[in-house]
Design a protein around this motif. Sequence first.
Motif, PDB file in Angstrom:
ATOM      1  N   LEU A 152      11.980  -0.115  23.743  1.00 15.61           N
ATOM      2  CA  LEU A 152      12.964   0.525  24.738  1.00 15.61           C
ATOM      3  C   LEU A 152      13.305  -0.200  25.694  1.00 15.61           C
ATOM      4  CD1 LEU A 152      11.123   4.134  25.079  1.00 15.61           C
ATOM      5  CD2 LEU A 152      13.234   3.641  23.988  1.00 15.61           C
ATOM      6  N   GLY A 153      12.671  -1.551  25.914  1.00 19.10           N
ATOM      7  CA  GLY A 153      12.831  -2.433  26.792  1.00 19.10           C
ATOM      8  C   GLY A 153      13.242  -1.864  28.362  1.00 19.10           C
ATOM      9  N   GLY A 154      12.180  -0.915  28.868  1.00 18.80           N
ATOM     10  CA  GLY A 154      12.415  -0.192  29.945  1.00 18.80           C
ATOM     11  C   GLY A 154      13.140   0.778  30.211  1.00 18.80           C
ATOM     12  N   ARG A 155      13.911   1.185  29.309  1.00 16.82           N
ATOM     13  CA  ARG A 155      14.978   2.226  29.502  1.00 16.82           C
ATOM     14  C   ARG A 155      14.203   3.692  29.293  1.00 16.82           C
ATOM     15  NH1 ARG A 155      17.568   5.297  25.027  1.00 16.82           N
ATOM     16  NH2 ARG A 155      16.422   3.476  23.531  1.00 16.82           N
ATOM     17  N   PRO A 156      14.588   4.133  30.611  1.00 18.63           N
ATOM     18  CA  PRO A 156      13.977   5.446  30.752  1.00 18.63           C
ATOM     19  C   PRO A 156      14.727   6.724  29.770  1.00 18.63           C
ATOM     20  CG  PRO A 156      15.657   5.195  32.504  1.00 18.63           C
ATOM     21  CD  PRO A 156      15.606   3.864  31.515  1.00 18.63           C
ATOM     22  N   LEU A 157      13.694   7.596  29.403  1.00 19.75           N
ATOM     23  CA  LEU A 157      14.088   8.623  28.541  1.00 19.75           C
ATOM     24  C   LEU A 157      14.295   9.905  29.302  1.00 19.75           C
ATOM     25  CD1 LEU A 157      12.174   7.679  25.136  1.00 19.75           C
ATOM     26  CD2 LEU A 157      14.388   6.990  25.786  1.00 19.75           C
ATOM     27  N   THR A 158      15.191  10.685  29.069  1.00 17.97           N
ATOM     28  CA  THR A 158      15.421  11.884  29.813  1.00 17.97           C
ATOM     29  C   THR A 158      15.789  13.163  28.867  1.00 17.97           C
ATOM     30  OG1 THR A 158      17.669  11.745  30.185  1.00 17.97           O
ATOM     31  CG2 THR A 158      16.100  10.780  32.057  1.00 17.97           C
ATOM     32  N   PHE A 159      15.198  14.440  29.246  1.00 20.13           N
ATOM     33  CA  PHE A 159      15.815  15.504  28.532  1.00 20.13           C
ATOM     34  C   PHE A 159      16.004  16.565  29.405  1.00 20.13           C
ATOM     35  CE2 PHE A 159      11.071  15.880  29.024  1.00 20.13           C
ATOM     36  CZ  PHE A 159      10.863  17.021  29.446  1.00 20.13           C
ATOM     37  N   HIS A 221       7.476  15.263  25.786  1.00 16.46           N
ATOM     38  CA  HIS A 221       7.706  13.890  26.186  1.00 16.46           C
ATOM     39  C   HIS A 221       7.513  13.173  24.866  1.00 16.46           C
ATOM     40  CE1 HIS A 221       7.350  14.851  30.711  1.00 16.46           C
ATOM     41  NE2 HIS A 221       6.417  15.923  30.250  1.00 16.46           N
ATOM     42  N   VAL A 222       6.463  13.083  24.133  1.00 12.86           N
ATOM     43  CA  VAL A 222       6.484  12.314  22.993  1.00 12.86           C
ATOM     44  C   VAL A 222       7.574  12.616  21.979  1.00 12.86           C
ATOM     45  CG1 VAL A 222       4.695  13.632  21.706  1.00 12.86           C
ATOM     46  CG2 VAL A 222       4.769  11.356  21.409  1.00 12.86           C
ATOM     47  N   GLN A 223       7.949  13.899  21.860  1.00  9.51           N
ATOM     48  CA  GLN A 223       8.907  14.144  20.929  1.00  9.51           C
ATOM     49  C   GLN A 223      10.406  13.499  21.371  1.00  9.51           C
ATOM     50  OE1 GLN A 223       8.993  18.234  20.446  1.00  9.51           O
ATOM     51  NE2 GLN A 223       6.807  18.304  19.750  1.00  9.51           N
ATOM     52  N   ARG A 224      10.537  13.408  22.787  1.00 15.91           N
ATOM     53  CA  ARG A 224      11.754  12.704  23.211  1.00 15.91           C
ATOM     54  C   ARG A 224      11.743  11.513  22.807  1.00 15.91           C
ATOM     55  NH1 ARG A 224      15.605  10.586  23.425  1.00 15.91           N
ATOM     56  NH2 ARG A 224      16.966  10.215  25.181  1.00 15.91           N
TER      57      ARG A 224
END
Length: 280
Positions: A152-159, A221-224
């Motif tokens: 991911l290179g530090g890219r945040p994930l949101t939902f 969280h893990v599914q995202r």
Amino acid sequence: MFITRFAPSPTGYLHRGHAFSALTAHEAARAAGGRFVLRIEDIDATRSRPEFETAIYEDLGWLGLAWDVPVRRQSEHLDDYHASLAALATSGLIYRCFRTRKDIAEDIGRAPHGAMDAWRGAALPAEEEAQRLAAGEPYAWRLSLDAAETALGGRPLTFREEGHGPNGEHGLITADPALGGDVVLARKDVGVAYHLAVVVDDALQGVTHVIRGQDLFEATHVQRLLQALLDLPTPIYRHHRLLTGADGKRFAKRDKAQTLRDLRAHGVTPEALRREMGFD
């Protein structure tokens, strides 16, 4: 198009809590002029039973629900999950783990307080792994959080949460996949685990809104993370409250007196149950 789903496992009879979740999703789809999808999550062949699957159709029909056909049964689509697992393996994002649950619990117990909130492991050296495989030792495929974070290179994930998490979480949520540690994505006795199967299914079925109980909020969280690693779309989430009994505990399949079959046998009508739950 608004598409949501109800995805029970045929490992017991449906109860009041299932009815509330199914009705919540069904009514949301109807209000949006969308589609309501039924999915049978029967990948656990050791616990799934045909009679429980038959009962699911009977109970949901009794409640007055209608769903798209054909119904997707996970056991008929194992190739889809294996393809996703192979893609993760090719990218170096999963590893074979030979440690048992007891081994991992002991690791956590030996760690300094707060130093191991969620367990992480690593692949064995190639020679040792080959020896264990040759000896026929069982293993599970685990997601490597370390490798995933690098990818991911530090890219945040949101939902987006349109309902409420157990602590009032709402709106745009930043995912924290580390909460679950290196989760199991497949093992010998099940073949494929819940987290992987559900994200693959939701993508293939075009699910736009996942409506489910707050007990599954943390799983998001893990599914995202898996959605990001597999380049799958992210649905909007609506987590709803959980029904509880007089003792304050949420309903479970072991509560046989609260199954829909039992309620029906004791003369409860679907109209009465719907009213009780706020669905007039």
